[in-house]
Write an enzyme that holds these catalytic residues in place. Structure first.
Site, PDB file in Angstrom:
ATOM      1  N   ASP A 199       0.789  -1.239   0.000  1.00 41.96           N
ATOM      2  CA  ASP A 199       0.000   0.000   0.000  1.00 41.96           C
ATOM      3  C   ASP A 199       0.817   1.284   0.000  1.00 41.96           C
ATOM      4  OD1 ASP A 199       0.900   0.145   2.698  1.00 41.96           O
ATOM      5  OD2 ASP A 199      -0.901  -0.859   3.433  1.00 41.96           O
ATOM      6  N   SER A 208       0.953 -12.254  10.788  1.00 50.01           N
ATOM      7  CA  SER A 208       0.784 -13.578  11.384  1.00 50.01           C
ATOM      8  C   SER A 208       2.051 -14.401  11.201  1.00 50.01           C
ATOM      9  CB  SER A 208      -0.400 -14.287  10.731  1.00 50.01           C
ATOM     10  OG  SER A 208      -0.170 -14.409   9.338  1.00 50.01           O
ATOM     11  N   HIS A 252       6.720  -7.755  -1.450  1.00 54.41           N
ATOM     12  CA  HIS A 252       5.640  -8.158  -2.366  1.00 54.41           C
ATOM     13  C   HIS A 252       5.312  -7.095  -3.401  1.00 54.41           C
ATOM     14  CE1 HIS A 252       4.133 -11.185   0.903  1.00 54.41           C
ATOM     15  NE2 HIS A 252       5.104 -11.675   0.173  1.00 54.41           N
ATOM     16  N   GLY A 254       2.147  -6.588  13.126  1.00 51.18           N
ATOM     17  CA  GLY A 254       0.951  -6.780  12.314  1.00 51.18           C
ATOM     18  C   GLY A 254       1.070  -7.866  11.268  1.00 51.18           C
TER      19      GLY A 254
END
Ligand code: NAD
Length: 268
Positions: free
Chosen positions: A112, A197, A127, A195
Site C-alpha cells: 500500500d 501472522s 511483495h 501486524g
C-alpha cells in the site's frame, strides 16, 4: 517463554525498552495488521478479499497470463481497498524510529505504500507496490492512474501493447529483494515484527534468521501468533526447520502499542 506486555508501565516493558536501546542494528518486518487502522482490511479475516475471490482461482500469475480481464477483477478490488488511504500512528512511529537513527531498515509485506507516505525511507517491499503497473513482456514499470483503477478495460503497455499488471507479487511469482534482505539481516540484533501472522513464506522465515543468530524478536500484534508460542517450525529455503519464538509480544493495536513503545525508547 515470550513475555506478553499489556501494561506499558511495568517492569517487563522497561526491560524491553532498555534491550531495544542497547541494540546496535534494528530492523522491522510489517504485515497487513499495521494498515488495518488505516482502513485496509487484511485479506484472510472474515469478509476479507479471499472470501470474495478464491485464492487459487484468482490469486496466481497464471490467471493473468491466461485471462487478463479475469485477473483484473481481483486487481481492481485490491485497488479499491487501497485508494485514498493514509498512514496511521503505527506507520508514523516506525518512521520516527528510522529518523532518530534507531531503525535501520524495514521489510514490508504490504503493497500500500503507507510506510513511505509516513516518511520511512529505507523500505524493502517484498511483495512489490500497488502504486505501479508493470509490463512482464518489455519489463517496463510506470505509475498507476486513477482511471486505471476505476476503469473497466485491461490497461495496455504504451511501449509494446501487451496487458499490464500491478507491480505486485502474486502466487507463482518471486518475492523481491531477498538477497539484500538476507545480507542486511545478518548482524541485526533486534527485529520488530508488527501486524503479521508470520505465516506467509519467505517473510515468515526472517524473524527466525535473526533469533538463530542470537537476536531478539519484538512482536506487536493484537493476538498471539505462531511466533509467540514458538511451537511452529519455520523452514529455510534449504528445508531446515527452526523454532523461532518472540522475546516480547506487545499485545494490542499497533496504532497504539508502536507509538507508546517508540515514545518510551526516544524519551531522554
Ligand atoms: P495476515 O492477514 O496473515 O496477518 C495480519 C496480522 O495482523 C494478524 O496476525 C493479526 O492478528 C494482525 N493484526 C490485525 N490488526 C492489527 C492491529 N490493529 N494491530 C496489530 N496487529 C494487527 O497478514 P500478513 O501476514 O501481512 O500476510 C498477508 C499478505 O497479504 C501479505 O503478504 C500482504 O502482501 C498482503 N496484504 C497486504 C495489505 C496491504 O498492503 N495493506 C493488506 C492485506 C494483505
Amino acid at each position: 517463554m515470550t513475555k506478553i506486555i499489556e501494561d506499558f508501565s511495568g517492569a517487563d516493558f522497561r526491560e524491553a525498552v532498555e534491550a531495544f536501546r542497547g541494540a546496535r542494528k534494528i530492523a522491522a518486518l510489517t504485515g497487513a495488521g499495521v494498515s488495518t487502522e488505516s482502513g485496509i482490511p487484511d485479506f484472510r479475516s472474515p469478509g476479507g478479499l479471499w472470501e470474495k475471490f478464491d485464492i487459487n482461482e484468482y490469486g496466481t500469475i497464471e490467471v493473468f497470463y491466461n485471462d487478463p480481464p479475469k485477473a483484473w477483477k481481483l486487481y481492481r478490488a485490491i485497488g479499491e481497498a487501497l485508494v485514498d488511504r493514509t498512514p496511521n500512528p503505527s506507520h508514523d512511529a516506525l518512521a520516527e524510529l528510522e529518523k532518530s537513527g534507531r531503525l535501520e531498515f524495514l521489510v514490508t509485506q504490504n503493497i500500500d505504500g503507507l510506510h513511505q507516505a509516513a516518511g520511512s525511507e529505507n523500505v524493502l517491499e517484498i511483495h512489490g507496490s500497488w502504486k505501479n503497473l508493470q509490463c512482464l513482456f518489455c519489463e517496463s514499470v510506470r505509475p498507476i492512474t486513477g482511471e486505471q483503477v476505476t476503469g473497466t478495460e485491461v490497461p495496455a503497455c504504451p511501449g509494446c501493447g501487451e496487458a499490464l499488471k500491478p507491480d505486485v507479487v502474486f502466487f507463482g511469482e518471486s518475492v523481491r529483494h531477498m538477497d539484500e534482505i538476507m545480507n542486511s539481516l545478518r548482524d541485526v540484533d533486534v527485529i520488530i515484527v508488527a501486524g503479521t501472522s508470520a505465516q506467509v513464506a519467505p517473510a515468515s522465515m526472517l524473524p527466525a534468521l535473526v533469533s538463530e543468530a542470537g537476536g531478539k524478536i519484538f512482536e506487536f500484534n493484537i493476538e498471539e501468533t505462531a511466533l509467540t508460542s514458538g511451537g511452529a517450525a519455520f523452514f529455510s529455503v534449504f528445508g531446515i526447520p527452526s523454532f523461532a519464538r518472540s522475546d516480547y509480544l506487545f499485545k494490542g493495536r499497533a496504532g497504539t502499542t508502536l507509538p507508546a513503545f517508540a515514545r518510551a525508547v526516544l524519551e531522554e
